[in-house]
Design an enzyme around this catalytic site. Structure first.
Site, mmCIF file in Angstrom:
data_model
loop_
_atom_site.group_PDB
_atom_site.id
_atom_site.type_symbol
_atom_site.label_atom_id
_atom_site.label_comp_id
_atom_site.label_asym_id
_atom_site.label_seq_id
_atom_site.Cartn_x
_atom_site.Cartn_y
_atom_site.Cartn_z
ATOM 1 N N VAL A 14 0.825 -1.199 0.000
ATOM 2 C CA VAL A 14 0.000 0.000 0.000
ATOM 3 C C VAL A 14 0.866 1.259 0.000
ATOM 4 O O VAL A 14 0.555 2.244 -0.671
ATOM 5 C CB VAL A 14 -0.956 -0.002 1.204
ATOM 6 N N TYR A 65 -1.653 -6.069 18.709
ATOM 7 C CA TYR A 65 -1.960 -5.550 17.380
ATOM 8 C C TYR A 65 -3.365 -4.951 17.326
ATOM 9 O O TYR A 65 -3.554 -3.814 16.867
ATOM 10 C CB TYR A 65 -1.825 -6.667 16.349
#
Length: 271
Positions: free
Chosen positions: A19, A155
């Site tokens: 990305v 996370y």
């Protein structure tokens, strides 16, 4: 992308592949000058060479985003220029396990990159943008930030911080001329995912993710990438009723079950 409002320089953190590289290519095509930051120097140099071959001006910084002095390292390459756009795209997770059993350095790295990194970079570059009265910040997040998942405690918590932090930063900066966006990403076909053995053929293309972020930077505070199933899943897992049942039923699947999970989401959308 509006070069006059968000330029002349764009800083892409986590900008060597996936990305981040897609952001860099799109921004270069719109005339932005670029600073690319990532840990591995080889992919950085390869992407920089590609973009320079297309006429873009590019600086690269090889730096470990988990290190406490990373902002100072990047500032050494940016203090003499005007950064009008910050894209903080780092934060993938490559280690799963019970929080109490994982090495401390693993979970500390996740927190450093996703929490401290986003906050520190947004503070420094955001302050300069506010002073000029224009600019933009894109902080990428994950659908994982809506739900705590076993073996991904640090996370998912860090991604939750990112979303809530961006919402607050958006509210503070909007009256001051600076656009802030939390770009909420689902399953995306990045090299990092491929290295983990994930079925990326079922995932969204990085170019689609980056394009949606740039096109919706003024539509904050949160933009959920329009991959089929993303918004439906966000609604499903963000409810406040019976969180115990929600967490048990909808936690992020183990990697060997990712393909089936992607198919299940597709079926949900097609109903």
């Amino acid at each position: 992308m509006n070069l006059e409002k968000y330029g002349p320089w764009a800083l892409v953190v986590g900008g060597s592949e996936g990305v981040g590289a897609a952001f860099a290519r799109l921004l270069a095509a719109d005339g932005f000058r670029l600073i690319l930051v990532a840990r591995k120097p080889e992919p950085l140099q390869e992407l920089a060479a590609e973009l320079r071959g297309r006429g873009a001006e590019v600086r690269v910084v090889s730096a470990d985003l988990a290190c406490p002095d990373v902002l100072a390292t990047v500032r050494a390459a940016t203090d003499d220029i005007e950064v009008g756009l910050l894209v903080y795209n780092a934060g993938a997770n490559n280690t799963r396990g019970l929080f109490v059993e994982l090495p401390e350095e693993v979970t500390q790295s996740v927190i450093a990159i996703n929490v401290l990194g986003q906050a520190n970079f947004a503070r420094h570059y955001g302050a300069l943008m506010v002073k000029r009265g224009q600019g933009g910040i894109i902080l990428t997040g994950s659908l994982g930030g809506y739900l705590g998942s076993p073996t991904l405690a640090a996370y998912t918590a860090a991604k939750s911080f990112s979303r809530i932090f961006t919402e607050a930063l958006w509210a503070e900066c909007a009256p001051l001329g600076v656009d802030v966006l939390h770009l909420n990403i689902g399953f995306t076909a990045t090299p990092a995912m491929a290295r983990l053995g994930m079925p990326v053929a079922l995932a969204e293309a990085p170019e689609t993710v980056a394009r949606e972020g740039l096109e919706n930077i003024a539509n904050g505070p949160v933009w959920i990438v329009s991959t089929p199933g993303n918004r439906e899943r966000a609604r499903l897992i963000s409810g406040s009723d019976n969180r115990a049942e929600t967490v048990r039923a909808h936690a992020i699947a183990p990697r060997d079950q990712t393909a089936q999970a992607a198919r299940d989401v597709k079926k949900l959308v097609e109903r």
